[in-house]
Design an enzyme around this catalytic site. Structure first.
Site, PDB file in Angstrom:
ATOM      1  NE  ARG A  13      -3.864   2.110   0.772  1.00 14.50           N
ATOM      2  CZ  ARG A  13      -5.147   2.622  -0.141  1.00 14.50           C
ATOM      3  NH1 ARG A  13      -5.382   1.889  -0.906  1.00 14.50           N
ATOM      4  NH2 ARG A  13      -5.839   3.588   0.657  1.00 14.50           N
ATOM      5  N   GLY A  23      -8.760   2.375   6.190  1.00 14.92           N
ATOM      6  CA  GLY A  23     -10.990   2.524   6.154  1.00 14.92           C
ATOM      7  C   GLY A  23     -10.231   0.550   5.948  1.00 14.92           C
ATOM      8  CD  GLU A  63     -10.177 -22.748  28.959  1.00 19.17           C
ATOM      9  OE1 GLU A  63      -8.628 -23.478  29.204  1.00 19.17           O
ATOM     10  OE2 GLU A  63     -10.169 -23.695  27.448  1.00 19.17           O
ATOM     11  N   GLY A  64     -11.197 -17.969  32.445  1.00 18.41           N
ATOM     12  CA  GLY A  64     -10.652 -16.838  33.372  1.00 18.41           C
ATOM     13  C   GLY A  64     -10.584 -15.819  32.910  1.00 18.41           C
TER      14      GLY A  64
HETATM   15  C1  FAD Z   1     -17.414 -17.243  24.334  1.00 15.41           C
HETATM   16  C2  FAD Z   1     -17.851 -17.935  25.215  1.00 15.41           C
HETATM   17  C3  FAD Z   1     -16.684 -19.400  25.433  1.00 15.41           C
HETATM   18  C4  FAD Z   1     -16.569 -20.213  26.653  1.00 15.41           C
HETATM   19  N1  FAD Z   1     -16.456 -21.632  26.711  1.00 15.41           N
HETATM   20  C5  FAD Z   1     -16.838 -21.716  28.326  1.00 15.41           C
HETATM   21  C6  FAD Z   1     -17.302 -22.782  28.304  1.00 15.41           C
HETATM   22  O1  FAD Z   1     -16.029 -23.710  27.246  1.00 15.41           O
HETATM   23  N2  FAD Z   1     -17.113 -23.747  29.670  1.00 15.41           N
HETATM   24  C7  FAD Z   1     -16.937 -22.789  31.152  1.00 15.41           C
HETATM   25  O2  FAD Z   1     -17.735 -23.038  32.036  1.00 15.41           O
HETATM   26  N3  FAD Z   1     -17.293 -21.651  30.714  1.00 15.41           N
HETATM   27  C8  FAD Z   1     -16.827 -20.801  29.888  1.00 15.41           C
HETATM   28  N4  FAD Z   1     -17.311 -19.625  29.348  1.00 15.41           N
HETATM   29  C9  FAD Z   1     -17.531 -18.852  30.571  1.00 15.41           C
HETATM   30  C10 FAD Z   1     -16.539 -17.986  30.602  1.00 15.41           C
HETATM   31  O3  FAD Z   1     -15.491 -18.230  31.412  1.00 15.41           O
HETATM   32  C11 FAD Z   1     -16.505 -17.275  31.788  1.00 15.41           C
HETATM   33  O4  FAD Z   1     -17.665 -15.560  31.080  1.00 15.41           O
HETATM   34  C12 FAD Z   1     -15.800 -15.975  32.573  1.00 15.41           C
HETATM   35  O5  FAD Z   1     -15.141 -16.835  33.532  1.00 15.41           O
HETATM   36  C13 FAD Z   1     -16.278 -14.536  33.086  1.00 15.41           C
HETATM   37  O6  FAD Z   1     -17.281 -15.029  34.173  1.00 15.41           O
HETATM   38  P1  FAD Z   1     -18.634 -14.039  33.683  1.00 15.41           P
HETATM   39  O7  FAD Z   1     -18.843 -13.965  32.505  1.00 15.41           O
HETATM   40  O8  FAD Z   1     -19.514 -14.405  35.216  1.00 15.41           O
HETATM   41  O9  FAD Z   1     -18.161 -12.553  34.405  1.00 15.41           O
HETATM   42  P2  FAD Z   1     -18.297 -12.302  36.462  1.00 15.41           P
HETATM   43  O10 FAD Z   1     -17.388 -12.897  37.267  1.00 15.41           O
HETATM   44  O11 FAD Z   1     -19.661 -11.595  35.971  1.00 15.41           O
HETATM   45  O12 FAD Z   1     -17.074 -10.960  36.206  1.00 15.41           O
HETATM   46  C14 FAD Z   1     -18.050 -10.113  35.356  1.00 15.41           C
HETATM   47  C15 FAD Z   1     -16.181  -8.580  35.629  1.00 15.41           C
HETATM   48  O13 FAD Z   1     -15.488  -9.028  36.492  1.00 15.41           O
HETATM   49  C16 FAD Z   1     -14.435  -9.307  36.762  1.00 15.41           C
HETATM   50  N5  FAD Z   1     -14.304  -9.680  38.404  1.00 15.41           N
HETATM   51  C17 FAD Z   1     -15.212 -11.107  38.838  1.00 15.41           C
HETATM   52  N6  FAD Z   1     -14.476 -11.403  40.051  1.00 15.41           N
HETATM   53  C18 FAD Z   1     -13.431 -10.188  39.920  1.00 15.41           C
HETATM   54  C19 FAD Z   1     -11.923 -10.599  40.872  1.00 15.41           C
HETATM   55  N7  FAD Z   1     -12.785 -11.109  41.828  1.00 15.41           N
HETATM   56  N8  FAD Z   1     -11.550  -9.515  41.117  1.00 15.41           N
HETATM   57  C20 FAD Z   1     -11.416  -8.403  39.984  1.00 15.41           C
HETATM   58  N9  FAD Z   1     -12.233  -8.542  38.875  1.00 15.41           N
HETATM   59  C21 FAD Z   1     -13.525  -9.537  39.016  1.00 15.41           C
HETATM   60  C22 FAD Z   1     -13.484  -9.677  35.439  1.00 15.41           C
HETATM   61  O14 FAD Z   1     -13.136  -9.906  35.636  1.00 15.41           O
HETATM   62  C23 FAD Z   1     -15.348  -9.472  34.495  1.00 15.41           C
HETATM   63  O15 FAD Z   1     -14.144  -8.048  33.987  1.00 15.41           O
HETATM   64  C24 FAD Z   1     -17.200 -19.237  27.998  1.00 15.41           C
HETATM   65  C25 FAD Z   1     -17.212 -17.572  27.775  1.00 15.41           C
HETATM   66  C26 FAD Z   1     -17.492 -17.096  26.415  1.00 15.41           C
HETATM   67  C27 FAD Z   1     -18.266 -15.536  26.132  1.00 15.41           C
END
Ligand code: FAD
Length: 393
Positions: A268, A343, A366-367
């Site tokens: 580009r 763009g 996964e956390g």
């Molecule tokens: C596309 C997708 C695929 C997934 N696949 C799987 C799967 O195969 N198996 C499975 O079991 N789960 C799966 N998950 C779930 C995923 O692991 C969770 O969504 C994730 O661990 C966060 O949990 P939550 O959504 O309840 O958010 P919450 O726990 O409600 O967290 C909300 C916010 O608060 C923050 N937070 C929470 N607690 C604390 C703390 N103590 N200190 C600081 N910050 C904090 C979090 O980092 C986040 O920013 C999947 C999710 C998605 C979207």
């Protein structure tokens, strides 16, 4: 590469994966993203070439080639298609309960089918009200004769509806927190088990993310992993081993975006020269490449630790660091790649907008990365290491 840590056999497998990714998966990536359909053709490709075997020992029909090569395979595929990379990563995630806590009979029964890819698998920990705080889960498992009866639901489960085998966590003692959780292996045709909803989402569109419902679903007592009450420990041990798989997916996305942006910047032209010759763009490319290489260092170090037999708490920090750094790198690098394309970066005809959308989830599942930082800091606080503080109380 002189410092390549792989054996000749491992290098051959990496080359095969690269070739399949380039020739067979890359041409499908945009279509998978747009159709939102689970790519069974990619699963078939993995089956044909024995790639699911990367995650299993030879005694169960796997390749026995180790953790580092498995991570590299996820990285290579994710360079071109994050959904396809995730299929490999989740095969490991859903199998680790059996691998780490299964008894011989359970392993013999299921691992060979997972190693060929006849069975896909899933890991079901999260619920609507409990993600980061997994001990707050509400799903219950009540012992009834030679079975456990499961009731409740799980949310956001990858491979929902396509997996034949689910590792499910439920409370055998609803009044206890962590110590009340147990882990089970559930077959998808179990009466009372159903997939009740699939989520539309920002990225990894070909991957299913779904809600699981259990209504008096009877799981044979023989499918309990470990002992009653071991579930939370098993869930955390699994995540210690599996999170770097998401790191590998993230690194693949980041490197794929860097490589694409580089080629684009070569061709580009603005103000009479390729944009790669403008120093602000060159600096972006240099920083992106350096971040990928640093992420790779953390990721491969983790793979080598596992292959050297390191286990348990010693892996926890290395695992969280690899997942954290690779995924933050993916989000940052893909955003920069979109910027380099201007763009065009924002337009679906070019792959970097998909890569940016796909990168986001690696900071969440996964956390979350907030949780990874807590894990790393907790491990640091266990260590006492500054010689300057010796003798200070
Ligand atoms: C596309 C997708 C695929 C997934 N696949 C799987 C799967 O195969 N198996 C499975 O079991 N789960 C799966 N998950 C779930 C995923 O692991 C969770 O969504 C994730 O661990 C966060 O949990 P939550 O959504 O309840 O958010 P919450 O726990 O409600 O967290 C909300 C916010 O608060 C923050 N937070 C929470 N607690 C604390 C703390 N103590 N200190 C600081 N910050 C904090 C979090 O980092 C986040 O920013 C999947 C999710 C998605 C979207």
């Amino acid at each position: 590469m002189a410092s390549d840590p792989l054996s000749d056999e491992q290098r051959e497998i990496r080359e095969l994966v690269r070739q399949l990714a380039r020739d067979r998966i890359a041409p499908r990536a945009a279509e998978i993203d747009e159709s939102h359909e689970f790519p069974w053709d990619v699963v078939e490709l993995y089956r044909e070439h024995g790639l699911f075997g990367l995650f299993y020992d030879e005694r169960y029909g796997g390749l026995g080639t180790g953790a580092l090569l498995a991570l590299i395979a996820i990285e290579e595929v994710s360079k071109v298609c994050a959904t396809s990379g995730l299929i490999l990563a989740v095969q490991e995630l859903g199998s680790l309960g059996l691998k780490l806590a299964g008894n011989d009979e359970q392993k013999e029964r299921y691992l060979p089918k997972l190693a060929t890819g006849e069975y896909l698998t899933a890991y079901a920990l999260t619920e609507a009200g409990s993600g980061s705080d997994s001990a707050a889960m509400r799903t219950t498992a009540r012992r009834d004769g030679d079975a456990y009866v499961l009731n409740g639901s799980k949310r956001f489960i990858t491979n929902a509806g396509v997996a034949s085998l689910y590792t499910v966590f439920a409370k055998t003692d609803p009044d206890a927190a962590h110590a009340g959780i147990s882990a089970f292996v559930l077959e998808s045709d179990t009466p009372g088990f159903d997939v009740t909803r699939l989520e539309p989402k920002l990225g990894i569109s070909g991957s299913t993310t779904g809600e699981l419902a259990f209504e008096d679903a009877r799981v044979p007592a023989a499918n309990l992993l470990g002992e009653e009450g071991d579930g939370f420990k098993i869930a955390m041990r699994i995540l210690d081993r599996s999170r770097p798989g998401i790191g590998a997916q993230a690194l693949g996305i980041a490197q794929g975006a860097t490589d694409y942006a580089l080629e684009y910047a070569r061709s580009r032209e603005t103000m009479g020269k390729p944009i790669a010759d403008h120093q602000l763009i060159a600096a972006k490319l240099a920083d992106m490449e350096t971040a990928c290489e640093a992420a790779r260092g953390l990721l491969y170090r983790f793979g080598r630790l596992v292959d050297d037999g390191v286990d348990g708490a010693d892996l926890t920090k290395a695992s969280a660091q690899a997942k954290l750094f690779c995924s933050d790198t993916a989000m940052w690098v893909t955003t920069e790649a979109v910027q380099i394309l201007g763009g065009y970066g924002y337009i679906k005809e070019y792959p970097v907008e998909r890569m940016m959308r796909d990168a986001k989830i690696t900071q969440i599942y996964e956390g979350t990365n907030e949780i990874q930082r807590l894990v790393i800091a907790r491990e640091m606080l266990r260590e006492s290491r500054s010689p300057l503080l010796a003798g200070v109380s």
